[in-house]
Write an enzyme that holds these catalytic residues in place. Structure first.
Site, PDB file in Angstrom:
ATOM      1  N   ARG A 119       0.796  -1.028   0.334  1.00  0.00           N
ATOM      2  CA  ARG A 119       0.190  -0.251  -0.126  1.00  0.00           C
ATOM      3  C   ARG A 119       1.065   1.553   0.239  1.00  0.00           C
ATOM      4  O   ARG A 119       1.087   2.084   1.293  1.00  0.00           O
ATOM      5  CB  ARG A 119      -1.022  -0.103   1.217  1.00  0.00           C
ATOM      6  N   GLN A 124      -1.083   2.735  -5.616  1.00  0.00           N
ATOM      7  CA  GLN A 124      -3.081   2.990  -5.301  1.00  0.00           C
ATOM      8  C   GLN A 124      -3.433   2.682  -6.077  1.00  0.00           C
ATOM      9  O   GLN A 124      -4.436   2.335  -6.151  1.00  0.00           O
ATOM     10  CB  GLN A 124      -2.824   4.654  -4.661  1.00  0.00           C
ATOM     11  N   ASP A 127      -4.740  -0.908  -6.218  1.00  0.00           N
ATOM     12  CA  ASP A 127      -5.225  -1.048  -4.862  1.00  0.00           C
ATOM     13  C   ASP A 127      -6.652  -1.937  -4.654  1.00  0.00           C
ATOM     14  O   ASP A 127      -8.036  -0.374  -4.535  1.00  0.00           O
ATOM     15  CB  ASP A 127      -5.322   0.053  -3.330  1.00  0.00           C
ATOM     16  N   SER A 130      -8.514  -1.506  -1.154  1.00  0.00           N
ATOM     17  CA  SER A 130      -9.462  -0.522  -0.854  1.00  0.00           C
ATOM     18  C   SER A 130     -10.837  -0.281  -2.213  1.00  0.00           C
ATOM     19  O   SER A 130     -11.742   0.426  -1.395  1.00  0.00           O
ATOM     20  CB  SER A 130      -8.561   0.907  -1.730  1.00  0.00           C
ATOM     21  N   TYR A 224      -1.571  -0.450   9.716  1.00  0.00           N
ATOM     22  CA  TYR A 224      -2.734  -0.951  10.074  1.00  0.00           C
ATOM     23  C   TYR A 224      -2.774  -1.266  11.640  1.00  0.00           C
ATOM     24  O   TYR A 224      -1.581  -0.486  11.918  1.00  0.00           O
ATOM     25  CB  TYR A 224      -2.320  -2.419   9.654  1.00  0.00           C
TER      26      TYR A 224
END
Ligand code: NAD
Length: 363
Positions: A119, A124, A127, A130, A224
């Protein structure tokens, strides 16, 4: 590049949609699509053909394919049909299903798990965790609104005033933030909690209030949450039990990668909620944030509806596939900038996303 029809039960998404097929075609990729692969998401065979794909039946799909892209992890049968040395990209559940990765290893597949893409800013656009969490957060609120006997907005009418629904979102990562925004748009009064303190500002910027449960967790380098200590977990459950009766809707999204979902709502807290309240547990697949969640099912306990459905993106298959296909496109263009796969194992994204590869798979 092969795009099979998904074989997982109830899976309606597809890994590539026609628009992306034609973009990849312009880059030099040749795409073969299994008949009916896009139907569940609303893309028929003709739209793939118009975008430049060839349509094939299952058996012939893999002949000559350098790579296969899919959404859900392949079954043992799916893996047996892959050509050794071929590339596979999709959700592969590397942490939850090590046996599945072992099967791919035994078959000699070069496997890229969407869950393992680092990540980092450069990745991005790839991803998929997400993109799919965004869809889940949105759909969770729609399900809650549908199951709730209350309207979400404040209404002042000649027949009297209707108070707005009060919603609580537990876990304010990608799915939780989308749930907050969606519930706000529908007019609910929203509170949210996350163990990562950095989230408070994001919650407030969406017009929700941060519910202070007196528990602050730690964050890993990747952003996280770390698992709470047993004492912190007990404290969180106790604080929540005190506050939860004030909410009509609870959306839970709390996850710790590679661990069972944290247990936030004990059965006693469900019992303390008003009849007609709704819990949508987005962590159901990892065991659930609520003690009474039955993964894959919608149940009622003490008059409270508990939605434990496990694949919400599949219920919004068109847009979930659209976003997922863009993630796959970005990954393929990274792995093969000119339409031919050139795997650079010194690259952080390529090496990070690869969960198994035969020895010597260097190019
Ligand atoms: P996730 O799905 O793993 O977890 C969901 C949320 O649950 C997280 O916000 C986590 O803090 C929270 N949580 C865990 N234990 C909890 C508990 N006991 N009580 C309450 N909440 C708890 O996380 P995610 O949504 O995939 O994203 C997590 C982080 O990664 C976020 O900071 C996000 O902004 C970041 N992120 C970065 C990138 C990037 O840089 N490319 C992309 C996506 C996400």
């Amino acid at each position: 590049m092969a795009v099979p029809r998904e074989s997982a039960s109830g899976e309606r998404r597809v890994a590539l949609i026609p628009e992306i097929v034609s973009k990849l075609g312009a880059r030099g990729f040749e795409i073969v699509v299994e008949h009916g692969a896009g139907l569940g998401a609303g893309f028929d065979d003709a739209s793939y053909e118009a975008a430049g794909a060839s349509l094939l039946e299952g058996g012939a799909l893999y002949d000559g394919s350098a790579a296969t892209v899919r959404v859900a992890p392949p079954t043992a049968d799916d893996v047996a049909r892959l050509t050794p040395g071929t590339v596979l990209a999709g959700f592969l559940a590397p942490l939850a299903d090590p046996a599945g990765i072992e099967r791919l290893r035994d078959r000699g597949v070069v496997a890229f798990a969407m869950e393992s893409i680092p990540r980092i800013t450069r990745a991005q656009s790839m991803d998929a965790l997400s993109s799919q969490a965004t869809v889940s957060g949105y759909k969770a609120v729609l399900l809650a609104a549908d199951r709730s006997p209350k309207m979400f907005p404040l209404l002042m009418t000649a027949a009297g005033t209707v108070a707005p629904a009060r919603a609580l979102v537990l876990g304010a990562g990608v799915a939780g933030l989308q749930a907050i925004a969606t519930a706000r748009r529908l007019g609910a009064v929203v509170s949210a909690f996350d163990v990562r303190p950095a989230v408070r500002e994001q919650v407030e910027s969406l017009g929700a209030s941060f519910l202070d449960l007196g528990v602050t967790g730690e964050e890993t380098e990747g952003g996280y949450a770390k698992e709470l200590t047993p004492e912190q977990q007990a404290e969180q459950q106790r604080a929540l039990e005190e506050r939860i009766p004030g909410f009509d809707i609870v959306i839970t999204t709390a996850l710790v990668p590679g661990r069972p979902a944290p247990r936030l709502i004990p059965a006693t807290a469900v019992e303390s909620m008003a009849a007609g309240s709704v819990i949508v547990d987005l962590a159901a697949e990892a065991g659930g944030n609520c003690e009474l969640t039955v993964p894959g099912e919608e149940t009622t306990a003490h008059g409270v509806t508990i939605v434990g459905l496990t694949n919400l993106p599949s219920l919004m298959a068109a847009d979930a596939s659209r976003l997922y296909a863009r993630n796959i496109q970005a990954l393929l263009e990274h792995l093969g900038p000119d339409g031919e796969l050139v795997l650079d194992w010194d690259d952080e994204i390529t090496a990070g996303a690869c969960v198994t590869r035969p020895e010597g798979a260097s190019e």
